[in-house]
Design a protein around this motif. Structure first.
Motif, mmCIF file in Angstrom:
data_model
loop_
_atom_site.group_PDB
_atom_site.id
_atom_site.type_symbol
_atom_site.label_atom_id
_atom_site.label_comp_id
_atom_site.label_asym_id
_atom_site.label_seq_id
_atom_site.Cartn_x
_atom_site.Cartn_y
_atom_site.Cartn_z
ATOM 1 N N LEU A 156 0.829 -1.203 0.000
ATOM 2 C CA LEU A 156 0.000 0.000 0.000
ATOM 3 C C LEU A 156 0.867 1.258 0.000
ATOM 4 C CD1 LEU A 156 -2.764 -1.071 2.540
ATOM 5 C CD2 LEU A 156 -3.009 -0.821 0.073
ATOM 6 N N VAL A 179 -8.067 -0.783 -2.560
ATOM 7 C CA VAL A 179 -7.913 -0.604 -1.117
ATOM 8 C C VAL A 179 -9.220 -0.902 -0.399
ATOM 9 C CG1 VAL A 179 -7.451 1.078 0.704
ATOM 10 C CG2 VAL A 179 -6.026 1.049 -1.348
ATOM 11 N N MET A 180 -10.343 -0.524 -0.997
ATOM 12 C CA MET A 180 -11.643 -0.812 -0.388
ATOM 13 C C MET A 180 -11.845 -2.315 -0.212
ATOM 14 S SD MET A 180 -15.471 -0.264 -1.937
ATOM 15 C CE MET A 180 -15.201 -1.645 -3.060
ATOM 16 N N TRP A 182 -9.532 -4.611 -0.165
ATOM 17 C CA TRP A 182 -8.546 -5.110 0.796
ATOM 18 C C TRP A 182 -8.988 -4.816 2.231
ATOM 19 C CZ3 TRP A 182 -5.697 -2.330 4.403
ATOM 20 C CH2 TRP A 182 -4.761 -3.086 5.123
ATOM 21 N N ALA A 183 -9.500 -3.615 2.475
ATOM 22 C CA ALA A 183 -9.947 -3.253 3.823
ATOM 23 C C ALA A 183 -11.086 -4.164 4.280
ATOM 24 C CB ALA A 183 -10.387 -1.782 3.855
ATOM 25 N N THR A 187 -10.664 -6.914 7.296
ATOM 26 C CA THR A 187 -11.648 -6.822 8.376
ATOM 27 C C THR A 187 -12.327 -8.164 8.604
ATOM 28 O OG1 THR A 187 -12.057 -4.480 7.898
ATOM 29 C CG2 THR A 187 -13.747 -5.655 9.159
ATOM 30 N N SER A 218 -9.686 -7.791 -4.492
ATOM 31 C CA SER A 218 -8.626 -6.804 -4.351
ATOM 32 C C SER A 218 -7.484 -7.077 -5.325
ATOM 33 C CB SER A 218 -8.101 -6.804 -2.908
ATOM 34 O OG SER A 218 -7.085 -5.840 -2.742
#
Length: 266
Positions: A156, A179-180, A182-183, A187, A218
């Motif tokens: 990142l 990134v969304m 991956w987040a 989580t 991702s």
């Protein structure tokens, strides 16, 4: 007697999903079946195929850099099916080796350590680091997954540095979507690991299977980004462009890279 390293449930890690609840031979059914790992393999296959249709027709790329991703899916299926010690190590080491291959071929030379002058030297550095990390993985296998996830922060960081030099809004948007996903993926992974008591209490212990699907999504956006930046470094005479299949207007798309050779002025 010591359990065999190939025996069912000999691994040091057990995920939240109940074992052998839906099958006598599959320990974690949803972490193994089509709702999770099949999606992972399918998405990566689509990613590879569309990339071939795009930049790979002109860009000379080692296709072997994508093959380890398929091994990750296969070994992960074996691990979740058996929860064996060997399965756990194969699952974790296949991810480590895939990252090593990706770093070897795709890591921008501009970010090489000062003591490394050529790609060949960087191959040696990556290889030695991978061998040492492989042996260290046997010391405390329960920590391997956390260490591997931490590598994402370096990726990142590299993406952030590249975006600072890029004005293409499509690239920034694709990075944001990556990134969304991956987040959401990390989580789900952390939730399954640390909040298992809660998910079992409400009879919904399936967040690790969500992790498989979300991290695949991702990667679906990560691979074209890596190629886009690689073209910028390795083929400066070409202008990379991000495209979407089947169409920009579709809510779910597969991104890929095309190459535009700028017109030479006389």
């Amino acid at each position: 007697t010591m359990p065999s390293i190939f025996s069912y449930q000999s691994a040091e890690v057990d995920w939240c999903e109940s074992n052998f609840e839906r099958s006598a031979v599959i320990a974690e059914y949803y972490n193994t079946d089509g709702t999770s790992l099949f999606s992972f393999l399918l998405l990566l296959s689509w990613c590879w195929r569309v990339l071939v249709w795009g930049a790979f027709s002109e860009l000379q790329v080692n296709h072997g850099t994508f093959m380890p991703l398929l091994l990750v899916g296969v070994f992960s299926m074996y691990f979740h099916m058996t929860l064996s010690y060997v399965g756990q190590l194969l699952d974790e080491l296949s991810i480590l080796w895939t990252l090593a291959v990706a770093y070897s071929f795709w890591y921008p030379q501009a970010y090489f350590p000062k003591c490394i002058k050529t790609r060949r030297h960087f191959f040696w550095l990556t290889g030695i680091t991978t061998v040492i990390s492989t042996f260290m993985s046997f010391i405390k296998p329960t920590l391997n997954a956390y260490a591997l996830n931490c590598i994402a922060f370096h990726l990142l960081y590299l993406t952030w540095r590249e975006l600072k030099k890029c004005n293409d809004k499509r690239v920034h948007r694709m990075a944001a979507v990556m990134v969304m996903w991956w987040a959401l993926a990390i989580t789900s992974w952390i939730s399954d690991r640390w909040l298992c008591w809660l998910w079992q209490a409400i009879n919904f212990p399936y967040f690790h299977s969500f992790w498989h699907v979300l991290i695949a999504l991702s990667l679906l956006y990560c691979c074209p980004l890596v190629i886009y930046f690689d073209v910028s470094y390795e083929m400066p005479s070409f202008k990379p462009k991000l495209e979407y299949w089947p169409s920009d207007s579709w809510p779910v798309v597969v991104p890929y890279v095309t190459l535009e050779e700028p017109h030479k002025q006389c």
